[in-house]
Design an enzyme around this catalytic site. Sequence first.
Site, mmCIF file in Angstrom:
data_model
loop_
_atom_site.group_PDB
_atom_site.id
_atom_site.type_symbol
_atom_site.label_atom_id
_atom_site.label_comp_id
_atom_site.label_asym_id
_atom_site.label_seq_id
_atom_site.Cartn_x
_atom_site.Cartn_y
_atom_site.Cartn_z
ATOM 1 N N CYS A 129 0.759 -1.426 -0.023
ATOM 2 C CA CYS A 129 0.030 0.075 0.061
ATOM 3 C C CYS A 129 0.988 1.215 0.056
ATOM 4 O O CYS A 129 1.844 1.098 0.441
ATOM 5 C CB CYS A 129 -0.916 0.120 1.124
ATOM 6 S SG CYS A 129 -1.894 -1.394 1.447
ATOM 7 N N ILE A 190 3.217 -14.792 -2.595
ATOM 8 C CA ILE A 190 3.529 -13.664 -2.929
ATOM 9 C C ILE A 190 2.052 -12.824 -2.994
ATOM 10 O O ILE A 190 1.350 -13.462 -3.350
ATOM 11 C CB ILE A 190 4.372 -13.493 -4.231
ATOM 12 C CG1 ILE A 190 3.809 -14.010 -5.256
ATOM 13 C CG2 ILE A 190 5.698 -13.942 -3.899
ATOM 14 C CD1 ILE A 190 4.391 -14.011 -6.925
ATOM 15 N N THR A 192 0.528 -9.912 -5.772
ATOM 16 C CA THR A 192 0.488 -9.600 -7.307
ATOM 17 C C THR A 192 2.024 -9.000 -7.642
ATOM 18 O O THR A 192 2.529 -8.162 -7.009
ATOM 19 C CB THR A 192 -0.590 -8.915 -7.948
ATOM 20 O OG1 THR A 192 -0.545 -7.568 -7.350
ATOM 21 C CG2 THR A 192 -1.866 -9.523 -7.565
ATOM 22 N N GLY A 242 -0.015 -17.773 -5.494
ATOM 23 C CA GLY A 242 0.259 -17.025 -6.663
ATOM 24 C C GLY A 242 -0.093 -18.060 -7.832
ATOM 25 O O GLY A 242 0.553 -19.226 -8.083
#
Lengths: 313, 255
Positions: A129, A190, A192, A242
Site C-alpha cells: 500500500c 506472494i 501480485t 500465486g
Amino acid sequence: MNESFTLGSVTFKNRILTASGTFGYGNENPDLVDVSKLGGIITKSLSWKPRDGNPNPRITETPSGMLNSIGLANIGVHKFISEKLPKLKILDTKIIANIAASSVKEYGDVLELLEQQEGIHAYEINVSCPNVKEGGLNFGNDSKQVAVITKELRKKTTRPLVIKLTPNVTHISEFARVCESEGADAISVINTVIGMAVNINTRKPKIATATGGLSGPAIKPIALAKVFECVHAVKIPVIGIGGIMTWEDAVEFFIVGASMIQTGTANFINPSTGISIAEGIKMYCVKNSLNDVGTLIGTLETDKNVSVISSWL
Amino acid sequence: MQQLYAPVLQLEHLTKEIIELTFRSSYLAETIRPGQFLNIRVDNNFPLLRRPFSVYNVQRDTISIAFNIVGLGSSILAKKHIGDSLDIIGPCGNSFDQFIDGDYDTAILIAGGIGVAPFPLLTASLLSKKNIVTFLGGRTKELLVPNHLSNVKFATDDGSEGMKGTVLDLLKKDLAENNYGKIRFFSCGPSRMMKAVGDFAKELGVLCYASVETSMACGIGICQGCNIETTTGDRKYKLVCCEGTIFETQTIKLT
C-alpha cells in the site's frame, strides 16, 4: 489423515485459505461454496475509512492471468464489524482479517479495533500500500517500513500475525527475515506482480491505472521461486500464493516448503476451487501413503549445490 | 445461483454475424429473469476468465444465448459441438422485473446490434402489461435480429434495412410522428448508444433503464472489477455484475 495446521494459537482444519480480495468478505455466495471445507477465509483488505477504489477499467485478462487495479475498494473496518462480521462469526471456518493502510498508525488503529472483536482468528497485513508520509512509496518495498509495521502490530496482538509480501523487490528473503525477527508468525508469499497491458487500437493502457497486479497461472513459477527463496531464509511458516488453480499446483508449493496455500484468481473462475484442492491433496496423500499433509512440506529433492538464488541466469 | 454443467443442444446462425447457442438446463430455464446473464467458461484452460452472456430465450427446459463473434471467448463458443458441456455460473445480475411496473403506457425498447439479446424475455414479460415498440439499430442488416420481439422498427448505418441512420435518429423521428402515451425506455447496446438514448430520455423527462456491459472476472460481486461510476447516492461506484447490469441511466455515468 491429518490435514490440519496450527499457527500460533489457531488450528486450521486444513491448509487451504482463500486469498484476500478474491472471496469478498467471506459470506457472499453460500450457494456456490461450502466454506466449512476450507481452512480459512481471508477477508478483503480493510482500511480505517471506506475506500471507493480505482476508476474503471479495473481488470483485464492477459495470457494465463489477469491484471487488476481495484485500489483496495472496501467498506471500511467499522462497517465490516457491524455488517459482515456477524455473518462470518457463524461460519465453520477460521476468519483472517486482512488489513491495508496508508500509515503505520492506521494499520495499528484497524488492528486494535478488530482485536476487540470475537470471531477474528488471525491477521494478514497487506504492506503493498502507498505510504502517504513517504510520498506514496509502497511500505512493502522498504524493509525498514515492513519492520516497523510488524513490530508495532506485534505489540498489539497475540493472535497470529501474517505479513503478505510483495514480489516486486530485489530479494524477498530480506523482507522475510525482517518479518521473522520482528515477531511475525508467518508470511504470505506472494502478492501480485506488477504488470501492464496496452490496447493497440486506442493506445490506452487496458486498465485505468496503467499498471496493475498480475495474478493467475502466469505468476505461479514466480511465486514458487519466491517461496523457495523465503523458506530457505526463515523458520516461520510460509503461506504460498500465486496462480494456484489445482491440487497439483498446491502440492508443488507444499513440496517447495509452503505450510499453507491460498487460492486467489482461481476463485473467480471456480468459487469452490479450495474445496476441490483439499480433496485432491487428500487423494494424493492416500496414494503416497502419507498420513499427514505436513510430511510433504519442504520435501523438495535438489542437488546440494543448487542455490536459492541462481547466479548463472 | 448455481455453478452447473449444461449440454449444448443447438448452434444456429440467426444472421451471418449472430449466433444463437441453445443448451439444456431446467434449473436455469426455471430461475432466469429478463435481463440476467450467465457467466460461462468457454473452454477449460484458455481463456482463463469466464465470459458474461445475456440470456436470449427460454423454452421449456432449454435456454439460449445470442452473440456475435467479437473476440476470443465468443469465437470459441461459436465452434462448440452438440453435446459439448458448458460450465456456467448463473443466473447473475439484477433483472428488468423491478422496472417493468409503473405509470406508463408504452415500453420503448432500444437495442444496438447484439444488445437485443435480453429483449425477447423482456418482451414476454411486458406483453400482458404494456404496449411495446422496439427499435433495432446496427451497422448492417446482418446485425439485426427481430425474433421474439414486438412491433419492431429498424435502422442501419448502411441503409440495408429500415431507415438509414442510427437507432437514435429513428427513435427521435418515430416519437415525433407517433403518440404512444406515457412511455418508458429500456435500452441495451454499445455504451455510447445507451448514453445518447439516456440523454434523450432525460430531455423528454422519461425513465430509461439500460443494461450495461463491462469486462468482468467473477460475475458474482467478489472481485470488484466491474465498477461503474454513479451520479447519485453516497458511493462513488457500483458493481455492474451484482448491482446491475440494469441501471436507470441518470444514476450512472455512461461514456
